[in-house]
Design a protein around this motif. Structure first.
Motif, PDB file in Angstrom:
ATOM      1  N   LEU A  85       5.958  -0.890   5.449  1.00  0.00           N
ATOM      2  CA  LEU A  85       6.352   0.392   4.866  1.00  0.00           C
ATOM      3  C   LEU A  85       5.133   1.133   4.317  1.00  0.00           C
ATOM      4  CD1 LEU A  85       9.322   1.222   4.777  1.00  0.00           C
ATOM      5  CD2 LEU A  85       9.289   0.793   2.346  1.00  0.00           C
ATOM      6  N   VAL A  86       4.272   0.380   3.655  1.00  0.00           N
ATOM      7  CA  VAL A  86       3.060   0.994   3.104  1.00  0.00           C
ATOM      8  C   VAL A  86       2.204   1.554   4.240  1.00  0.00           C
ATOM      9  CG1 VAL A  86       0.943   0.568   1.825  1.00  0.00           C
ATOM     10  CG2 VAL A  86       3.053  -0.526   1.118  1.00  0.00           C
ATOM     11  N   TYR A  87       2.105   0.760   5.311  1.00  0.00           N
ATOM     12  CA  TYR A  87       1.280   1.180   6.448  1.00  0.00           C
ATOM     13  C   TYR A  87       1.825   2.464   7.064  1.00  0.00           C
ATOM     14  CZ  TYR A  87      -1.150   0.991  10.868  1.00  0.00           C
ATOM     15  OH  TYR A  87      -1.930   1.304  11.937  1.00  0.00           O
ATOM     16  N   ILE A  88       3.154   2.466   7.310  1.00  0.00           N
ATOM     17  CA  ILE A  88       3.788   3.652   7.893  1.00  0.00           C
ATOM     18  C   ILE A  88       3.599   4.849   6.964  1.00  0.00           C
ATOM     19  CG2 ILE A  88       6.009   4.678   8.506  1.00  0.00           C
ATOM     20  CD1 ILE A  88       6.857   1.819   9.360  1.00  0.00           C
ATOM     21  N   GLY A  89       3.781   4.586   5.678  1.00  0.00           N
ATOM     22  CA  GLY A  89       3.619   5.652   4.697  1.00  0.00           C
ATOM     23  C   GLY A  89       2.228   6.245   4.746  1.00  0.00           C
ATOM     24  N   GLU A  90       1.234   5.395   4.938  1.00  0.00           N
ATOM     25  CA  GLU A  90      -0.139   5.883   5.005  1.00  0.00           C
ATOM     26  C   GLU A  90      -0.320   6.769   6.233  1.00  0.00           C
ATOM     27  OE1 GLU A  90      -3.435   2.879   4.625  1.00  0.00           O
ATOM     28  OE2 GLU A  90      -2.860   3.324   2.553  1.00  0.00           O
ATOM     29  N   GLY A  91       0.346   6.366   7.344  1.00  0.00           N
ATOM     30  CA  GLY A  91       0.269   7.172   8.565  1.00  0.00           C
ATOM     31  C   GLY A  91       0.963   8.503   8.422  1.00  0.00           C
ATOM     32  N   LEU A  92       2.096   8.509   7.699  1.00  0.00           N
ATOM     33  CA  LEU A  92       2.890   9.731   7.581  1.00  0.00           C
ATOM     34  C   LEU A  92       2.391  10.635   6.467  1.00  0.00           C
ATOM     35  CD1 LEU A  92       6.507   8.334   7.961  1.00  0.00           C
ATOM     36  CD2 LEU A  92       5.245   9.693   9.594  1.00  0.00           C
ATOM     37  N   GLY A  93       1.580  10.094   5.580  1.00  0.00           N
ATOM     38  CA  GLY A  93       1.129  10.878   4.447  1.00  0.00           C
ATOM     39  C   GLY A  93       2.136  10.913   3.315  1.00  0.00           C
ATOM     40  N   ILE A  94       3.082   9.969   3.303  1.00  0.00           N
ATOM     41  CA  ILE A  94       4.015   9.841   2.181  1.00  0.00           C
ATOM     42  C   ILE A  94       3.689   8.530   1.483  1.00  0.00           C
ATOM     43  CG2 ILE A  94       6.429   9.854   1.477  1.00  0.00           C
ATOM     44  CD1 ILE A  94       7.070  10.689   4.368  1.00  0.00           C
ATOM     45  N   ASP A  95       3.740   8.539   0.158  1.00  0.00           N
ATOM     46  CA  ASP A  95       3.446   7.302  -0.545  1.00  0.00           C
ATOM     47  C   ASP A  95       4.680   6.422  -0.605  1.00  0.00           C
ATOM     48  OD1 ASP A  95       0.774   7.333  -1.033  1.00  0.00           O
ATOM     49  OD2 ASP A  95       0.986   8.709  -2.717  1.00  0.00           O
ATOM     50  N   LEU A  96       5.007   5.776   0.538  1.00  0.00           N
ATOM     51  CA  LEU A  96       6.148   4.865   0.582  1.00  0.00           C
ATOM     52  C   LEU A  96       5.893   3.632  -0.268  1.00  0.00           C
ATOM     53  CD1 LEU A  96       7.276   5.043   4.299  1.00  0.00           C
ATOM     54  CD2 LEU A  96       8.384   5.979   2.303  1.00  0.00           C
ATOM     55  N   TYR A  97       4.663   3.460  -0.658  1.00  0.00           N
ATOM     56  CA  TYR A  97       4.226   2.405  -1.564  1.00  0.00           C
ATOM     57  C   TYR A  97       5.112   2.345  -2.804  1.00  0.00           C
ATOM     58  CZ  TYR A  97       0.716   0.381  -4.736  1.00  0.00           C
ATOM     59  OH  TYR A  97       0.028  -0.359  -5.637  1.00  0.00           O
ATOM     60  N   TYR A  98       5.337   3.524  -3.386  1.00  0.00           N
ATOM     61  CA  TYR A  98       6.105   3.567  -4.622  1.00  0.00           C
ATOM     62  C   TYR A  98       7.555   3.183  -4.398  1.00  0.00           C
ATOM     63  CZ  TYR A  98       2.044   5.805  -6.507  1.00  0.00           C
ATOM     64  OH  TYR A  98       0.769   6.060  -6.893  1.00  0.00           O
ATOM     65  N   VAL A  99       8.083   3.513  -3.192  1.00  0.00           N
ATOM     66  CA  VAL A  99       9.469   3.167  -2.880  1.00  0.00           C
ATOM     67  C   VAL A  99       9.636   1.656  -2.953  1.00  0.00           C
ATOM     68  CG1 VAL A  99      11.243   3.228  -1.124  1.00  0.00           C
ATOM     69  CG2 VAL A  99       9.699   5.162  -1.386  1.00  0.00           C
ATOM     70  N   ALA A 100       8.722   0.949  -2.293  1.00  0.00           N
ATOM     71  CA  ALA A 100       8.804  -0.513  -2.290  1.00  0.00           C
ATOM     72  C   ALA A 100       8.643  -1.057  -3.708  1.00  0.00           C
ATOM     73  CB  ALA A 100       7.724  -1.082  -1.383  1.00  0.00           C
ATOM     74  N   LEU A 101       7.682  -0.506  -4.426  1.00  0.00           N
ATOM     75  CA  LEU A 101       7.441  -0.954  -5.803  1.00  0.00           C
ATOM     76  C   LEU A 101       8.692  -0.815  -6.655  1.00  0.00           C
ATOM     77  CD1 LEU A 101       3.973   0.289  -7.089  1.00  0.00           C
ATOM     78  CD2 LEU A 101       4.737  -2.007  -6.558  1.00  0.00           C
ATOM     79  N   LEU A 102       9.302   0.371  -6.553  1.00  0.00           N
ATOM     80  CA  LEU A 102      10.464   0.685  -7.385  1.00  0.00           C
ATOM     81  C   LEU A 102      11.627  -0.221  -7.026  1.00  0.00           C
ATOM     82  CD1 LEU A 102      10.158   3.074  -9.337  1.00  0.00           C
ATOM     83  CD2 LEU A 102      11.937   4.200  -8.015  1.00  0.00           C
ATOM     84  N   ALA A 103      11.897  -0.346  -5.704  1.00  0.00           N
ATOM     85  CA  ALA A 103      13.043  -1.132  -5.262  1.00  0.00           C
ATOM     86  C   ALA A 103      12.899  -2.581  -5.692  1.00  0.00           C
ATOM     87  CB  ALA A 103      13.161  -1.043  -3.746  1.00  0.00           C
ATOM     88  N   PHE A 104      11.740  -3.141  -5.443  1.00  0.00           N
ATOM     89  CA  PHE A 104      11.550  -4.547  -5.794  1.00  0.00           C
ATOM     90  C   PHE A 104      11.533  -4.745  -7.301  1.00  0.00           C
ATOM     91  CE2 PHE A 104       9.504  -4.875  -1.503  1.00  0.00           C
ATOM     92  CZ  PHE A 104      10.558  -5.582  -0.969  1.00  0.00           C
ATOM     93  N   GLY A 105      10.909  -3.834  -7.993  1.00  0.00           N
ATOM     94  CA  GLY A 105      10.859  -3.931  -9.450  1.00  0.00           C
ATOM     95  C   GLY A 105      12.250  -3.933 -10.048  1.00  0.00           C
ATOM     96  N   LEU A 106      13.085  -3.003  -9.600  1.00  0.00           N
ATOM     97  CA  LEU A 106      14.462  -2.913 -10.100  1.00  0.00           C
ATOM     98  C   LEU A 106      15.212  -4.208  -9.827  1.00  0.00           C
ATOM     99  CD1 LEU A 106      15.622   0.697  -9.194  1.00  0.00           C
ATOM    100  CD2 LEU A 106      15.383  -0.320 -11.455  1.00  0.00           C
ATOM    101  N   ARG A 107      15.055  -4.694  -8.577  1.00  0.00           N
ATOM    102  CA  ARG A 107      15.796  -5.907  -8.199  1.00  0.00           C
ATOM    103  C   ARG A 107      15.361  -7.102  -9.013  1.00  0.00           C
ATOM    104  NH1 ARG A 107      16.544  -6.348  -2.180  1.00  0.00           N
ATOM    105  NH2 ARG A 107      15.762  -8.445  -2.511  1.00  0.00           N
ATOM    106  N   ILE A 108      14.065  -7.179  -9.279  1.00  0.00           N
ATOM    107  CA  ILE A 108      13.576  -8.305 -10.082  1.00  0.00           C
ATOM    108  C   ILE A 108      14.240  -8.308 -11.452  1.00  0.00           C
ATOM    109  CG2 ILE A 108      11.562  -9.178 -11.318  1.00  0.00           C
ATOM    110  CD1 ILE A 108       9.902  -8.436  -8.882  1.00  0.00           C
ATOM    111  N   PHE A 109      14.312  -7.126 -12.059  1.00  0.00           N
ATOM    112  CA  PHE A 109      14.906  -7.074 -13.395  1.00  0.00           C
ATOM    113  C   PHE A 109      16.398  -7.378 -13.367  1.00  0.00           C
ATOM    114  CE2 PHE A 109      10.987  -4.813 -14.504  1.00  0.00           C
ATOM    115  CZ  PHE A 109      10.652  -5.589 -15.592  1.00  0.00           C
TER     116      PHE A 109
END
Lengths: 230, 109
Positions: B72-96
């Protein structure tokens, strides 16, 4: 205490991987943070050994000059001057460096110029090489001399008033390991260039032939001061 | 509970003694993959506590999550969208979330 009745082994296995990743990531982050003081230490120790080497060379020179007669030292000195001026081809250990434009496409809204090689990038590389003790440098066969310019000329690079397009090949004579380290250090020139996808490849070589400066010297304004100028 | 802790300690000491650093460019990928695996571990602990643990689901989940996050991060880098944060947020929420559920089990016993 939480009782795990199932999947202990699987979770333990994953925990091994997780722990490994944690440790590596931790170290990477620490490495990035602490690399500046490290660089400083390396820089200083390198400078010390360089100064010591210089001192030894100078001592030897003093000794030699005392031994030899005037004529001998004059020929040797003129040879040194010729090498320094870049009018003779030289050979020695060193590096060959190839630099090419980025293959990455710029993101929309970004300046595509960021992904091209500029004179600044080349100058940074060259400056770093001189600083690391390079004795002779050529770019695409043009020997760099005291009056050489490295300048953007449209999409090409002008060196010694001759234009070249990428890829650029830099030949350097010097201590190969020192030269390589000077470019490859963390936060150094190559890392910055590679961030923009500019392709840099280094090759250590035992024999590098750096050609002589092919142009002529012209002095319209400068005249030597006769009485030594000291 | 002891075995996973032992595993974690083994992993950390392996990582400490293994002379490996990641180039700065890839540190982002690694951090997201790290978070994904952290999420998997918490998910596994929760499932274990609920006695719904399934080995295949857990292991495949671990790898697909980590790879997908990095992808997702890689694709995000290609598209110019920071999909990085999406993964961070989703996983962070789930962990809590998982942590909260594990805590309930922990308190109930």
């Amino acid at each position: 205490m939480l009782k795990l009745r199932q999947g202990q082994a699987a979770i333990a296995l994953v925990c091994v991987v997780l722990g490994f990743m944690l440790a590596v990531q931790f170290r990477t982050a620490q490495d990035i943070r602490s690399s500046i003081p490290f660089q400083r230490i390396e820089d200083l120790s390198q400078r010390l050994s360089q100064t010591e080497k210089e001192r030894d060379v100078l001592l030897k020179q003093v000794y030699e000059l005392r031994q030899t007669t005037g004529a001998e030292s004059a020929t040797k000195e003129s040879e040194n001057i010729k090498m320094g001026a870049g009018v003779v081809a030289v050979r020695g250990t060193g590096l060959s460096i190839t630099i090419d434009d980025s293959k990455r496409l710029s993101k929309p809204g970004e300046n595509p110029n960021l992904y091209l090689i500029h004179d600044e990038d080349m100058l940074k590389v060259i400056n770093e090489l001189w600083a690391a003790g390079a004795e002779a440098i050529s770019i695409n066969g043009q020997r760099l001399i005291a009056t050489s310019e490295v300048r953007c000329a449209g999409p090409t690079l002008s060196v010694n008033n001759t234009r070249y397009s990428p890829p650029y090949e830099i030949l350097v004579i010097g201590e190969p390991q020192t030269l390589e380290n000077s470019l490859k250090m963390r936060g150094g020139v190559i890392e910055t260039l590679q961030f923009w996808g500019i392709q840099v490849s280094l090759k250590k070589q035992d024999i590098v032939d750096v050609p002589a400066y092919k142009g002529a010297f012209r002095f319209e304004y400068a005249k030597p001061i006769k009485d030594g100028g000291k | 509970m002891a075995l996973p802790l032992v595993g974690l300690i083994i992993g950390i000491s392996l990582g400490v003694f293994f002379p490996l650093t990641i180039p700065v460019e890839y540190a982002k990928f690694m951090s997201v993959a790290l978070l994904a695996s952290l999420d998997s571990v918490f998910g596994g602990l929760r499932a274990g506590a609920e006695e719904k643990f399934d080995n295949t689901v857990f292991i495949t989940g671990f790898f697909t999550n980590a790879l997908m996050a990095a992808g997702l991060v890689y694709i995000g880098e290609g598209l110019g969208i920071d999909l990085y944060y999406v993964a961070l947020l989703a996983f962070g929420l789930r962990i809590f979330q998982n942590l909260a559920i594990i805590r309930r089990y922990f308190l109930r016993k």
